[in-house]
Each structure stands twice: as structure tokens, then as C-alpha cells.
Design an enzyme around this catalytic site. Structure first.
Site, PDB file in Angstrom:
ATOM      1  N   ARG A 111     -17.798   8.033   9.425  1.00 24.13           N
ATOM      2  CA  ARG A 111     -18.011   6.721   8.828  1.00 24.13           C
ATOM      3  C   ARG A 111     -17.220   5.648   9.572  1.00 24.13           C
ATOM      4  O   ARG A 111     -17.688   4.527   9.754  1.00 24.13           O
ATOM      5  CB  ARG A 111     -17.610   6.766   7.346  1.00 24.13           C
ATOM      6  CG  ARG A 111     -17.944   5.517   6.561  1.00 24.13           C
ATOM      7  CD  ARG A 111     -19.439   5.318   6.365  1.00 24.13           C
ATOM      8  NE  ARG A 111     -20.097   6.482   5.822  1.00 24.13           N
ATOM      9  CZ  ARG A 111     -20.060   6.872   4.551  1.00 24.13           C
ATOM     10  NH1 ARG A 111     -19.356   6.204   3.666  1.00 24.13           N
ATOM     11  NH2 ARG A 111     -20.736   7.936   4.166  1.00 24.13           N
ATOM     12  N   ASN A 163     -18.973   2.371  11.137  1.00 20.32           N
ATOM     13  CA  ASN A 163     -18.550   1.011  10.796  1.00 20.32           C
ATOM     14  C   ASN A 163     -18.192   0.187  12.028  1.00 20.32           C
ATOM     15  O   ASN A 163     -18.143  -1.042  11.949  1.00 20.32           O
ATOM     16  CB  ASN A 163     -17.352   1.060   9.846  1.00 20.32           C
ATOM     17  CG  ASN A 163     -17.721   1.530   8.454  1.00 20.32           C
ATOM     18  OD1 ASN A 163     -18.900   1.606   8.094  1.00 20.32           O
ATOM     19  ND2 ASN A 163     -16.721   1.864   7.655  1.00 20.32           N
ATOM     20  N   ILE A 194     -12.452  -5.652   7.735  1.00 19.55           N
ATOM     21  CA  ILE A 194     -11.555  -4.483   7.754  1.00 19.55           C
ATOM     22  C   ILE A 194     -12.102  -3.394   6.834  1.00 19.55           C
ATOM     23  O   ILE A 194     -11.478  -3.031   5.834  1.00 19.55           O
ATOM     24  CB  ILE A 194     -10.122  -4.887   7.367  1.00 19.55           C
ATOM     25  CG1 ILE A 194     -10.106  -5.819   6.139  1.00 19.55           C
ATOM     26  CG2 ILE A 194      -9.423  -5.560   8.537  1.00 19.55           C
ATOM     27  CD1 ILE A 194      -8.721  -6.024   5.564  1.00 19.55           C
ATOM     28  N   LYS A 230     -12.771   0.040   5.126  1.00 17.76           N
ATOM     29  CA  LYS A 230     -11.930   1.220   4.977  1.00 17.76           C
ATOM     30  C   LYS A 230     -12.805   2.463   4.948  1.00 17.76           C
ATOM     31  O   LYS A 230     -13.808   2.504   4.241  1.00 17.76           O
ATOM     32  CB  LYS A 230     -11.130   1.121   3.676  1.00 17.76           C
ATOM     33  CG  LYS A 230     -10.400   2.416   3.305  1.00 17.76           C
ATOM     34  CD  LYS A 230     -10.093   2.467   1.827  1.00 17.76           C
ATOM     35  CE  LYS A 230      -9.724   3.889   1.422  1.00 17.76           C
ATOM     36  NZ  LYS A 230      -9.517   4.006  -0.029  1.00 17.76           N
ATOM     37  N   SER A 231     -12.433   3.469   5.724  1.00 22.26           N
ATOM     38  CA  SER A 231     -13.021   4.787   5.542  1.00 22.26           C
ATOM     39  C   SER A 231     -12.020   5.837   5.990  1.00 22.26           C
ATOM     40  O   SER A 231     -11.331   5.659   6.994  1.00 22.26           O
ATOM     41  CB  SER A 231     -14.317   4.966   6.326  1.00 22.26           C
ATOM     42  OG  SER A 231     -14.823   6.281   6.103  1.00 22.26           O
ATOM     43  N   VAL A 232     -11.959   6.936   5.252  1.00 19.03           N
ATOM     44  CA  VAL A 232     -11.083   8.042   5.626  1.00 19.03           C
ATOM     45  C   VAL A 232     -11.848   9.091   6.436  1.00 19.03           C
ATOM     46  O   VAL A 232     -11.253  10.064   6.899  1.00 19.03           O
ATOM     47  CB  VAL A 232     -10.450   8.703   4.380  1.00 19.03           C
ATOM     48  CG1 VAL A 232      -9.620   7.688   3.605  1.00 19.03           C
ATOM     49  CG2 VAL A 232     -11.512   9.311   3.474  1.00 19.03           C
ATOM     50  N   TYR A 258       0.828  -1.208   0.000  1.00 21.11           N
ATOM     51  CA  TYR A 258       0.000   0.000   0.000  1.00 21.11           C
ATOM     52  C   TYR A 258       0.867   1.264   0.000  1.00 21.11           C
ATOM     53  O   TYR A 258       0.344   2.370  -0.134  1.00 21.11           O
ATOM     54  CB  TYR A 258      -0.922   0.031   1.212  1.00 21.11           C
ATOM     55  CG  TYR A 258      -1.862  -1.143   1.340  1.00 21.11           C
ATOM     56  CD1 TYR A 258      -2.130  -1.995   0.267  1.00 21.11           C
ATOM     57  CD2 TYR A 258      -2.493  -1.412   2.559  1.00 21.11           C
ATOM     58  CE1 TYR A 258      -2.994  -3.067   0.412  1.00 21.11           C
ATOM     59  CE2 TYR A 258      -3.358  -2.486   2.700  1.00 21.11           C
ATOM     60  CZ  TYR A 258      -3.603  -3.311   1.633  1.00 21.11           C
ATOM     61  OH  TYR A 258      -4.452  -4.385   1.776  1.00 21.11           O
ATOM     62  N   HIS A 269       0.771 -11.747   0.702  1.00 22.64           N
ATOM     63  CA  HIS A 269      -0.308 -10.924   0.139  1.00 22.64           C
ATOM     64  C   HIS A 269      -1.105 -11.667  -0.936  1.00 22.64           C
ATOM     65  O   HIS A 269      -2.335 -11.588  -0.961  1.00 22.64           O
ATOM     66  CB  HIS A 269       0.270  -9.626  -0.412  1.00 22.64           C
ATOM     67  CG  HIS A 269      -0.683  -8.476  -0.382  1.00 22.64           C
ATOM     68  ND1 HIS A 269      -0.280  -7.176  -0.237  1.00 22.64           N
ATOM     69  CD2 HIS A 269      -2.028  -8.428  -0.472  1.00 22.64           C
ATOM     70  CE1 HIS A 269      -1.336  -6.371  -0.247  1.00 22.64           C
ATOM     71  NE2 HIS A 269      -2.415  -7.114  -0.392  1.00 22.64           N
TER      72      HIS A 269
END
Length: 289
Positions: free
Chosen positions: A250, A254, A242, A244-246, A58, A120
Site C-alpha cells: 500500500r 500511495n 501524507i 499513512k499505511s503500515v 504520536y 500541532h
């Protein structure tokens, strides 16, 4: 529903075959740049997340590390309350290369150990997982990687890993959401004591509209969001998630999945959304990072 911060104690731990246990909800940090990820992780920790899912591929481990250091979660008693996962780049699979890559990840994360280190992608067309896994076992023996996992491994990949190393991973992280439930993989993992972790738990948002309004109707019945309905379905299945939120709001939403439960009929209605199309990549042919 609650507002603001969630008590981390409300998030269940999923026991793993190696004796460790992982918080069932974590924050995913895919597709967030290195500068941008630092405030995202900081806000998640403030909201009550105690599980961060990252990866070398990432390209934001240093940013995650800055957040952990700034909040004091990189050392001492606070560190012991946090679960941090990272993953090996596919291009660095192999024994010596995996050990070097791990040292680099640990330095960027500013940690003495990670809670889970993962392969991965299996890259069956260029199989190096056996040598990689031997390096992982060395890291576990040294106490620098506590739990060992894999991502995107299909039953044939898991079989091969076991045949060549004599061990199973504790966790398999796979694409899993209502329209791509991978039931054969999930069943295989359960039969072998491997915990299932879902990435893209909402198909990057696409599944919010799945099933001709099914999710929206259930959400309305419980006065929650469609995202919370899907994540609650995962929770009730015992799957690690898992999302994802920035966005801080939110992130909190979650995590706020424990003030309601789906009825049996609602759960079955989401089960019935399973379909033939993945949202992401095919593990038989894909390599990443």
C-alpha cells in the site's frame, strides 16, 4: 502502473516561501506504536519515500529514529535527501518548554536537525503560539529546524500569529479530503504564500466510497485503485499529502500516482464531493498530546 519501488525523483517537490522545498508525498505515522513504527518507516524508505511526517504526540519518535539510524538516513549525504517533520506537543507550548521539547525530539529521532518543526494545534482558548513561535525562530536561526510550520490553524489563528510575531508559517497542515475541502482556509493560505498539507487525505478511508461510486468509477476508468484516484486529485491540486499505511504494498501504491492523470471532468466530479462534516477534531476546541 509501476511495480515495486518508486524513483524518488518522480515525486515532485513543492517550493516553500522560505526557500526550501518539500516532497509532495510523505508517510504519516499517526497511530503506530513505537516498536511497530520502525519497520514501517524502513519499508517506506525502501519504497522510495523521502518525507516522513511525525510528531512528539504520536509517542513513536524513538521508533522513527531507530529506522533512520538503521537505514543510514540520519546523517551524511543520505540525510540531505530526506525530509523529516515533527511537531510540538500542545502541552509543551511556550518558549522555554518548546526548546526543551525540541531537544527531546531531536535526541529520540537521532538527528542533528529536522526539516520542519510544527505547532500541532493552535489551542486558541489557551493561546501560547506567540511565545512558541519565538522559540521556533531561535531553532531556525540555529539551523536545527529548517522550516517552521503549523497544523490546524484557521485564518483567525494565522492572522493572530502574524500580528503578534510578524511572520507566517511556511506550511499549514490541515484535515483535507474530498468531503471536507476547507476551501476558505486553502484560499487564505494561498493568498499568504503558505503551502497546504493534507492529513487524513482519504478521511481515513471513508472518502473511498464518497459520492455514490464516483471514486470507484474513475478508478475503473484508469485501472487504478480508489485510493490512488483521491491521492492523484490532491497531487493535481498542488497539495502536500501524507497518507499513512503500515503495509509495504500500500505504501508503494500511495506513491505511484504519476502514471495517470484525471480528466477535467473527473477532477470536477471529486471537487463536487465537498461536504459539511469533518472526520477529525475542531481546531477551535481541541487539544492533543
Amino acid at each position: 502502473m509501476t511495480n515495486g519501488h518508486i524513483n524518488p525523483a518522480n515525486v515532485p517537490d513543492i517550493p516553500l516561501k522560505d526557500g526550501h522545498s518539500i516532497p509532495q508525498i510523505g508517510l504519516g505515522v499517526l497511530r503506530i506504536d513505537d516498536d511497530g513504527v520502525t519497520p514501517v518507516v524502513e519499508s517506506a524508505l525502501e519504497a522510495g519515500y523521502r518525507h516522513i511526517d511525525g510528531a512528539a504526540g504520536y509517542n513513536n519518535e524513538a521508533g522513527v529514529g531507530r529506522a533512520l539510524a538503521a537505514t543510514g538516513y540520519n546523517t551524511g549525504a543520505k540525510r540531505e535527501t530526506l525530509w523529516v517533520t515533527t511537531k510540538l506537543r500542545d502541552s509543551q507550548q511556550g518558549y522555554d518548554s518548546a526548546l526543551r521539547a525540541f531537544d527531546d525530539s531531536l535526541a529520540k529521532l537521532q538527528l542533528d536537525y529536522v526539516d520542519m518543526y510544527m505547532i500541532h494545534w493552535p489551542t486558541p482558548f489557551d493561546w501560547r503560539s506567540t511565545d512558541t513561535w519565538k522559540a521556533f525562530i531561535k531553532l531556525r536561526t540555529e539551523g536545527r529546524a529548517r522550516t517552521l510550520g503549523v497544523c490546524n490553524f484557521m485564518p483567525a489563528d494565522l492572522d493572530r500569529l502574524y500580528q503578534e510575531t510578524g511572520s507566517w508559517p511556511a506550511v499549514n497542515q490541515i484535515e483535507l479530503h474530498p468531503t471536507w475541502q476547507q476551501r476558505e482556509v486553502v484560499t487564505y493560505c494561498k493568498e499568504h504564500g503558505i503551502a497546504v498539507e493534507a492529513y487524513s487525505p482519504m478521511a481515513r478511508g471513508a472518502d473511498l466510497n464518497a459520492g455514490d461510486g464516483t471514486i470507484a468509477r474513475i478508478a475503473e476508468a484508469h485501472q487504478v485503485s480508489p485510493a490512488q484516484v483521491i491521492l492523484r486529485w490532491h497531487i493535481e491540486n498542488g497539495t502536500i499529502i501524507i497518507p499513512k499505511s503500515v503495509h509495504a504494498e500500500r505504501q508503494q501504491e500511495n506513491l505511484d500516482l504519476f502514471g495517470f492523470a484525471l480528466t477535467a471532468e473527473e477532477h470536477e466530479a471529486i471537487d463536487a464531493l465537498d461536504g459539511p462534516t469533518r472526520a477529525g477534531h475542531d481546531p477551535a476546541t481541541f487539544t492533543y498530546a
